[in-house]
Write a protein that holds these residues in place. Structure first.
Motif, PDB file in Angstrom:
ATOM      1  N   UNK A 162       0.764  -1.145   0.052  1.00  0.00           N
ATOM      2  CA  UNK A 162      -0.030   0.004   0.002  1.00  0.00           C
ATOM      3  C   UNK A 162       0.901   1.224  -0.102  1.00  0.00           C
ATOM      4  N   UNK A 163       2.186   1.236   0.549  1.00  0.00           N
ATOM      5  CA  UNK A 163       2.818   2.510   0.840  1.00  0.00           C
ATOM      6  C   UNK A 163       3.302   3.056  -0.677  1.00  0.00           C
ATOM      7  N   UNK A 164       3.393   1.972  -1.628  1.00  0.00           N
ATOM      8  CA  UNK A 164       3.871   2.306  -3.170  1.00  0.00           C
ATOM      9  C   UNK A 164       2.675   3.394  -3.714  1.00  0.00           C
ATOM     10  N   UNK A 165       1.554   3.339  -3.112  1.00  0.00           N
ATOM     11  CA  UNK A 165       0.537   4.122  -3.673  1.00  0.00           C
ATOM     12  C   UNK A 165      -0.636   4.493  -2.742  1.00  0.00           C
ATOM     13  N   UNK A 166       0.352   5.109  -1.390  1.00  0.00           N
ATOM     14  CA  UNK A 166      -0.756   5.221  -0.356  1.00  0.00           C
ATOM     15  C   UNK A 166      -1.709   6.219  -0.658  1.00  0.00           C
ATOM     16  N   UNK A 167      -1.704   7.355  -1.430  1.00  0.00           N
ATOM     17  CA  UNK A 167      -2.569   8.179  -1.514  1.00  0.00           C
ATOM     18  C   UNK A 167      -3.748   7.858  -2.174  1.00  0.00           C
ATOM     19  N   UNK A 168      -3.755   6.659  -2.984  1.00  0.00           N
ATOM     20  CA  UNK A 168      -4.686   6.228  -3.744  1.00  0.00           C
ATOM     21  C   UNK A 168      -5.331   4.968  -3.186  1.00  0.00           C
ATOM     22  N   UNK A 169      -4.733   4.441  -2.239  1.00  0.00           N
ATOM     23  CA  UNK A 169      -5.282   3.283  -1.570  1.00  0.00           C
ATOM     24  C   UNK A 169      -6.558   3.205  -0.993  1.00  0.00           C
ATOM     25  N   UNK A 170      -7.258   2.202  -0.844  1.00  0.00           N
ATOM     26  CA  UNK A 170      -8.444   1.896  -0.237  1.00  0.00           C
ATOM     27  C   UNK A 170      -8.296   2.274   1.427  1.00  0.00           C
ATOM     28  N   UNK A 171      -8.856   3.098   1.897  1.00  0.00           N
ATOM     29  CA  UNK A 171      -8.855   3.611   3.192  1.00  0.00           C
ATOM     30  C   UNK A 171      -9.537   2.242   4.100  1.00  0.00           C
ATOM     31  N   UNK A 172     -10.540   2.107   3.725  1.00  0.00           N
ATOM     32  CA  UNK A 172     -11.305   0.970   4.500  1.00  0.00           C
ATOM     33  C   UNK A 172     -10.381  -0.541   4.480  1.00  0.00           C
ATOM     34  N   UNK A 173      -9.823  -0.664   3.414  1.00  0.00           N
ATOM     35  CA  UNK A 173      -9.009  -1.759   3.239  1.00  0.00           C
ATOM     36  C   UNK A 173      -7.840  -1.883   4.088  1.00  0.00           C
TER      37      UNK A 173
END
Length: 313
Positions: A162-173
């Motif tokens: 997730x850190x590789x695309x932290x801004x676009x990651x699903x927050x709930x996931x």
């Protein structure tokens, strides 16, 4: 009848808290994250955790025998070190790599510096960094959640963290843990449950993880990133709750602990935003571990009337 005065050194206050009791509480607090990890990653997550815990106990027993010192495996600190190291490893990591990390954590970082309470840095953090530098492929190969259900024996399915695309990651996931990652990092909810348990039991001071997390939130928000996702992604929650609160490798005073927590948050944010590594929590805690003696020097209470340093009260 004459009375005898018994003069003994401090401390004179007795407490029911023992090292084994505290470590048992930490083990219990880690179980929610372990349970969630087994759900997402299958038996491999449990296997790595058991192997690490058992290896740390065996290494501590053997090195204490070799060094002709009283054995300390009953205090459960080796079990905690093994579980924390396992939580910092991908579930697909080869078992021999995990065992090597356990040897480094217990023998090199902990026992060669005198054992529990004498180690200069968190053993699990130090071992993770050693393995990350030595075996970067093994340490950055992740399982997709539930991949084991689709292919029997799958243990090397690669997926971006997730850190590789932290801004676009699903927050709930990120909050629930349905993301690739290390064994004990994936579910922020499970780690929060463990942290609340430790705070209620007064094993940790809640201000320390809160300041650590708050520093990262403010810094990443100021940098224009998604601060909530930064809190939930990677090893931040695990490090803030279970490693930045370690008694032996963090400052003794509350003032010092808060300085430590702010430092961890700043270094973590700098590495995540500007560094080349995908994660900065381990490096930040290790760096602040090294600065702990200096922090203690300037924040430790000194007896009234002594020269040098600060006098508090």
């Amino acid at each position: 009848m004459s009375r005898q005065l018994v003069v003994s050194p401090s401390p004179h206050l007795r407490s029911a808290n023992t090292t084994s009791n505290i470590m048992f509480d930490v083990i219990l607090a880690l179980f929610p994250a372990l349970f969630v990890s087994v759900i997402y990653f299958g038996w491999r997550a449990l296997l790595v955790t058991v192997v690490c815990a058992a290896s740390c106990v065996v290494f501590e027993y053997l090195i204490r025998r070799i060094m002709k010192r009283d054995n300390t495996i009953s205090d459960l600190s080796a079990v905690v070190t093994g579980m924390l190291l396992a939580f910092n490893l991908p579930p697909s990591v080869p078992l021999w790599v995990a065992v090597l990390g356990c040897f480094f954590a217990i023998v090199i970082v902990k026992q060669l510096f005198g054992g529990i309470g004498q180690n200069f840095a968190n053993p699990a953090i130090s071992a993770r960094i050693m393995l990350f530098i030595s075996f970067p492929v093994y340490m950055t190969t992740w399982l997709r959640p539930f991949a084991y259900q689709y292919s029997e024996g799958v243990d090397t399915v690669a997926s971006a963290t997730p850190l590789l695309a932290v801004n676009e990651a699903d927050t709930l996931a990120l909050f629930l843990g349905n993301v690739p990652g290390c064994i004990g990092e994936v579910s922020a909810l499970a780690l929060l449950i463990g942290g609340i348990y430790l705070a209620v039991r007064r094993v940790i001071h809640p201000l320390v993880p809160l300041v650590f997390l708050g520093t990262v939130f403010l810094f990443t928000w100021a940098a224009g990133d998604n601060p909530l996702n930064h809190l939930l992604a990677g090893g931040l929650m695990l490090g803030a709750v279970f490693m930045a609160t370690d008694y032996a490798t963090t400052p003794a005073t509350l003032e010092g602990k808060l300085i430590f927590a702010v430092g961890c948050g700043l270094v973590t944010s700098l590495i995540r935003i500007f560094g080349s590594y995908p994660e900065g929590v381990s490096f930040s805690i290790l760096l602040m571990n090294l600065l702990t003696p200096l922090i203690d020097r300037f924040t430790m209470t000194r007896p009234f009337g002594t020269k040098g340093g600060n006098v508090h009260g």
